[in-house]
Write a protein that holds these residues in place. Structure first.
Motif, mmCIF file in Angstrom:
data_model
loop_
_atom_site.group_PDB
_atom_site.id
_atom_site.type_symbol
_atom_site.label_atom_id
_atom_site.label_comp_id
_atom_site.label_asym_id
_atom_site.label_seq_id
_atom_site.Cartn_x
_atom_site.Cartn_y
_atom_site.Cartn_z
ATOM 1 N N UNK A 78 0.828 -1.207 0.000
ATOM 2 C CA UNK A 78 0.000 0.000 0.000
ATOM 3 C C UNK A 78 0.862 1.257 0.000
ATOM 4 N N UNK A 79 2.075 1.159 0.588
ATOM 5 C CA UNK A 79 2.989 2.297 0.609
ATOM 6 C C UNK A 79 3.726 2.449 -0.714
ATOM 7 N N UNK A 80 3.646 1.422 -1.592
ATOM 8 C CA UNK A 80 4.331 1.472 -2.879
ATOM 9 C C UNK A 80 5.712 0.866 -2.870
ATOM 10 N N UNK A 81 6.096 0.183 -1.771
ATOM 11 C CA UNK A 81 7.432 -0.395 -1.668
ATOM 12 C C UNK A 81 7.488 -1.856 -2.074
ATOM 13 N N UNK A 82 6.344 -2.431 -2.358
ATOM 14 C CA UNK A 82 6.263 -3.790 -2.873
ATOM 15 C C UNK A 82 5.293 -3.783 -4.045
ATOM 16 N N UNK A 83 5.330 -4.810 -4.891
ATOM 17 C CA UNK A 83 4.385 -4.848 -6.009
ATOM 18 C C UNK A 83 2.945 -4.694 -5.516
ATOM 19 N N UNK A 84 2.114 -3.945 -6.244
ATOM 20 C CA UNK A 84 0.746 -3.669 -5.787
ATOM 21 C C UNK A 84 -0.066 -4.917 -5.482
ATOM 22 N N UNK A 85 0.237 -6.025 -6.178
ATOM 23 C CA UNK A 85 -0.565 -7.233 -6.019
ATOM 24 C C UNK A 85 -0.451 -7.807 -4.603
ATOM 25 N N UNK A 86 0.609 -7.428 -3.852
ATOM 26 C CA UNK A 86 0.744 -7.896 -2.472
ATOM 27 C C UNK A 86 -0.381 -7.368 -1.581
ATOM 28 N N UNK A 87 -1.014 -6.280 -1.987
ATOM 29 C CA UNK A 87 -2.085 -5.716 -1.163
ATOM 30 C C UNK A 87 -3.470 -6.189 -1.622
ATOM 31 N N UNK A 117 -14.017 -12.859 -2.155
ATOM 32 C CA UNK A 117 -15.010 -13.428 -1.239
ATOM 33 C C UNK A 117 -14.421 -13.803 0.120
ATOM 34 N N UNK A 118 -13.214 -14.361 0.114
ATOM 35 C CA UNK A 118 -12.627 -14.868 1.354
ATOM 36 C C UNK A 118 -11.888 -13.792 2.148
ATOM 37 N N UNK A 119 -11.595 -12.654 1.511
ATOM 38 C CA UNK A 119 -10.953 -11.512 2.183
ATOM 39 C C UNK A 119 -9.594 -11.894 2.763
ATOM 40 N N UNK A 120 -8.829 -12.718 2.049
ATOM 41 C CA UNK A 120 -7.492 -13.104 2.484
ATOM 42 C C UNK A 120 -6.461 -12.612 1.467
ATOM 43 N N UNK A 121 -5.293 -12.127 1.929
ATOM 44 C CA UNK A 121 -4.257 -11.625 1.005
ATOM 45 C C UNK A 121 -3.459 -12.779 0.405
ATOM 46 N N UNK A 122 -4.049 -13.465 -0.543
ATOM 47 C CA UNK A 122 -3.484 -14.701 -1.081
ATOM 48 C C UNK A 122 -2.065 -14.517 -1.636
ATOM 49 N N UNK A 123 -1.773 -13.491 -2.456
ATOM 50 C CA UNK A 123 -0.399 -13.366 -2.982
ATOM 51 C C UNK A 123 0.642 -13.229 -1.889
ATOM 52 N N UNK A 124 0.356 -12.432 -0.849
ATOM 53 C CA UNK A 124 1.314 -12.248 0.248
ATOM 54 C C UNK A 124 1.545 -13.547 0.993
ATOM 55 N N UNK A 125 0.482 -14.286 1.248
ATOM 56 C CA UNK A 125 0.603 -15.550 1.973
ATOM 57 C C UNK A 125 1.442 -16.547 1.180
ATOM 58 N N UNK A 182 1.160 -8.383 -15.039
ATOM 59 C CA UNK A 182 1.284 -9.422 -14.019
ATOM 60 C C UNK A 182 0.134 -9.340 -13.020
ATOM 61 N N UNK A 183 -0.226 -8.121 -12.641
ATOM 62 C CA UNK A 183 -1.312 -7.937 -11.679
ATOM 63 C C UNK A 183 -2.636 -8.444 -12.239
ATOM 64 N N UNK A 184 -2.909 -8.125 -13.511
ATOM 65 C CA UNK A 184 -4.160 -8.578 -14.143
ATOM 66 C C UNK A 184 -4.199 -10.103 -14.216
ATOM 67 N N UNK A 185 -3.046 -10.711 -14.559
ATOM 68 C CA UNK A 185 -2.989 -12.173 -14.638
ATOM 69 C C UNK A 185 -3.266 -12.812 -13.275
ATOM 70 N N UNK A 186 -2.632 -12.259 -12.212
ATOM 71 C CA UNK A 186 -2.824 -12.807 -10.871
ATOM 72 C C UNK A 186 -4.241 -12.556 -10.356
ATOM 73 N N UNK A 187 -4.813 -11.441 -10.750
ATOM 74 C CA UNK A 187 -6.206 -11.180 -10.371
ATOM 75 C C UNK A 187 -7.134 -12.260 -10.929
ATOM 76 N N UNK A 188 -6.917 -12.617 -12.162
ATOM 77 C CA UNK A 188 -7.749 -13.651 -12.790
ATOM 78 C C UNK A 188 -7.469 -15.015 -12.182
ATOM 79 N N UNK A 189 -6.190 -15.289 -11.882
ATOM 80 C CA UNK A 189 -5.805 -16.597 -11.360
ATOM 81 C C UNK A 189 -6.379 -16.839 -9.966
ATOM 82 N N UNK A 190 -6.272 -15.819 -9.083
ATOM 83 C CA UNK A 190 -6.662 -15.998 -7.682
ATOM 84 C C UNK A 190 -7.980 -15.324 -7.316
#
Length: 473
Positions: A318-327, A332-340, A455-463
Motif C-alpha cells: 500500500x505504501x508502494x514499496x512492494x508490487x501492488x498485487x501484495x495488497x 469473497x474470502x478476504x485473504x491476502x493470497x499473494x502475500x501468503x 502481471x497484476x491482471x494475470x494474478x487477479x484472474x488466477x486468484x
C-alpha cells in the motif's frame, strides 16, 4: 477486526483491555523458542549457571526494548510496526530495505525455524534413540508450511481458530514441564547444578548464546501493531509490558531450571528436542504427551507468523514499496493470497537447511540490525522532531543503552560469524539496486510499469483477487 462508523468514517474500536494486552505479549513471545533455544544457549556456553543468567538477561534486554518501542508506537500511530518507524525516521529507501530483508530473511527464516521445531518434535517419537533424519524433518516442515498456507488463503476465521486452539497447547506443555521440574529439584535432585559456572566465556560464544536466548523472546514488540485498538494506550501499553515481560522471563528461567535438573549436559548437547528428553525421564508412560503438545504449540506458532507476515507485506504494498498485487485480497474470502503464498515459498527454501541453530545465527544479525535502526530512529526523531507528540517518553538512558548493546552484539557476532554477516549485508545491499530499478520508476510508467500491470491482471484472474481499496472489507 471490529469497526464502527464515526462521522461517516470507519475506525477501529478500542476493545483490547490491559489484560488482553498482557495476553497478546505473552502469547506472542511464548512459542517454539523455549523448546529449541535451551539447547542453543547451552551449546555455546556449556555452563548451567551462565545459561540461566543469559536467559534472565535476555528477558531484561527484551523488556528495555519493549519500553523503547512503546514510545515509538504511541508517537507514530500508523500501522506497520518497525517498517512504519523506519519510514518516518529515515525515509523510503531504508524502509524498503527493511521490507526487503523481512521478505527474504527475517520472517521466512523465523517461519522455517518454528516449522523445523514442529517437525523435530513430531517425528522424534519414531526415533527415540537417535536424531531424526534431516530429510524427514525438512519434508514435514515443508508440509506444515504448505498446509497452513492453504488455511490462511481460504479463511481468516480458520487461521484464527488454529491460533486460539493451539495456543493452549504450549501453556499446558510449559506448566507441566515447570511443575514437574521444580518437584524434581525439591526432592533433592540437584547434582546437575554442581560446578554450574564451568564453561565457555569467550565473547563469540556469549554473543551466539544471547542470539538463541533472544530468539525465544521474539514477539515483545507485537502489541505495537494493535496500539489503535488498545484501551487507554498511553497507560496500558507500558503497564502491559511491565506485567508481561517479568511473567515470560520467570516462565523461561524456571523452565530451564527444570530442564537442567532432569536432563544431563551430555543429553542437552545431543538433543534437538530437549523437551522430549525431559518427558522421557519424568512422565513415564505418558512421555508421548510432550512431543504432541510441543508439536501442537509450534504448529500454531507457524500459523501466527504466516498470518502477521502477510499483513506486513500488505502494508508495504500500500505504501508502494512492494508490487501492488501484495495488497490484493480474495474477493469473497478476504485473504491476502499473494502475500501468503510468497511468504510460504521463501520459507520453503529455508527449511532445506534442517540445522535450526545455524538458521538462528543466520537471521539474528539482520533482525537485530533492523531493531537497532528503529531505536536509532527514536533518538533521531527526538532531535529532528522534538515537537512530535510523545505520550510515552522513556528515559534517554534506556534507548542509548539498548542501542549500544545491539551494536556490541552485532559487532561481536559479525567478528565470530563473519560468513553470516557478509551474507546478511550482501542481501541488504542487493535491495538498493532493486529499489532504484523497480520501486522508484513505478510512478514514471515505461516497460516496467506495463509489466507490473500485466502481471497484476494475470494474478487477479488466477486468484480472483481485487485491490483492498476496491473491496467491501
Amino acid at each position: 477486526m471490529v469497526s464502527k462508523q464515526e462521522g461517516g468514517k470507519v475506525v477501529l474500536r478500542r476493545k483490547i483491555t490491559l489484560l488482553n494486552g498482557v495476553a497478546i505479549i505473552v502469547g506472542s513471545i511464548i512459542g517454539s523458542g523455549i523448546f529449541v533455544s535451551p539447547t542453543g544457549v547451552f551449546i555455546y556456553t556449556q555452563s548451567v549457571g551462565s545459561s540461566l543468567i543469559i536467559w534472565a538477561l535476555s528477558g531484561l534486554f527484551s523488556t528495555i526494548g519493549a519500553l523503547c518501542f512503546a514510545e515509538l508506537g504511541t508517537c507514530i500511530t500508523r500501522s506497520g510496526g518497525d517498517y512504519a518507524y523506519i519510514l518516518e525516521a529515515f525515509g523510503d529507501l531504508p524502509a524498503f530495505l527493511y521490507l526487503w530483508i523481512v521478505l527474504l530473511v527475517i520472517r521466512p527464516t523465523t517461519q522455517a525455524i518454528v516449522a523445523l521445531t514442529f517437525a523435530q518434535y513430531a517425528v522424534k517419537p519414531f526415533f527415540p534413540d537417535c536424531s531424526p533424519p534431516s530429510l524427514a524433518v525438512s519434508l514435514l516442515a515443508a508440509v506444515c508450511l504448505c498446509l497452513l498456507t492453504v488455511v490462511n488463503c481460504l479463511s481468516v476465521r480458520w487461521s484464527m481458530r488454529v491460533q486460539d486452539i493451539f495456543t493452549w497447547a504450549k501453556l499446558v506443555a510449559l506448566i507441566a514441564i515447570v511443575l514437574s521440574g521444580l518437584y524434581h529439584i525439591s526432592t533433592g535432585h540437584t547434582s546437575h547444578f554442581d560446578n554450574a559456572f564451568e564453561g565457555k566465556y569467550d565473547l563469540g560464544s556469549i554473543a551466539l548464546a544471547f542470539y538463541s536466548g533472544l530468539f525465544a523472546f521474539g514477539g515483545w514488540n507485537f502489541l505495537n501493531f494493535v496500539t489503535e485498538e488498545l484501551q487507554d494506550p498511553y497507560k496500558n501499553l507500558p503497564r502491559a509490558i511491565w506485567i508481561a515481560m517479568p511473567i515470560v522471563t520467570l516462565i523461561y528461567v524456571t523452565a530451564n531450571l527444570a530442564y537442567f535438573a532432569v536432563v544431563t549436559p551430555e543429553e542437552m548437547l545431543s538433543s534437538a528436542a530437549v523437551a522430549v528428553t525431559f518427558g522421557n525421564k519424568m512422565f513415564g508412560s505418558f512421555n508421548w504427551t510432550v512431543p504432541i503438545f510441543v508439536a501442537l504449540s509450534t504448529f500454531g506458532g507457524v500459523n501466527g507468523i504466516l498470518f502477521t507476515s502477510s499483513r506486513l507485506f500488505v502494508t508495504g504494498a500500500q505504501q508502494g514499496h512492494l508490487p501492488p498485487v501484495f495488497s490484493y485480497i480474495h474477493i469473497n474470502r478476504c485473504t491476502p493470497i499473494p502475500s501468503v503464498i510468497v511468504t510460504c515459498l521463501v520459507s520453503l527454501i529455508m527449511v532445506t537447511n534442517s540445522d535450526v541453530f545455524a538458521l538462528i545465527n543466520y537471521f539474528s544479525l539482520t533482525l537485530w540490525l533492523s531493531i537497532a535502526v528503529c531505536i536509532a530512529g527514536l533518538l533521531y526523531l527526538r532531535h529532528t522532531k522534538p515537537n512530535l507528540p510523545r505520550p510515552i517518553r522513556v528515559h534517554t538512558l534506556l534507548p542509548i543503552t539498548f542501542l549500544l548493546c545491539c551494536v556490541l552484539l552485532l559487532g561481536v557476532s559479525a567478528y565470530y560469524e563473519t560468513l553470516n554477516a557478509v551474507i546478511g549485508l550482501l542481501v541488504i545491499s542487493a535491495g538498493i539496486p532493486v529499489y532504484y530499478l523497480c520501486v522508484k520508476p513505478r510512478s514514471k510508467g515505461g516497460s516496467l510499469q506495463k509489466f507490473h500491470v500485466k502481471l497484476t491482471i494475470y494474478l487477479q484472474r488466477l486468484f480472483n483477487i481485487v485491490n483492498l481499496d476496491a473491496s467491501d472489507v
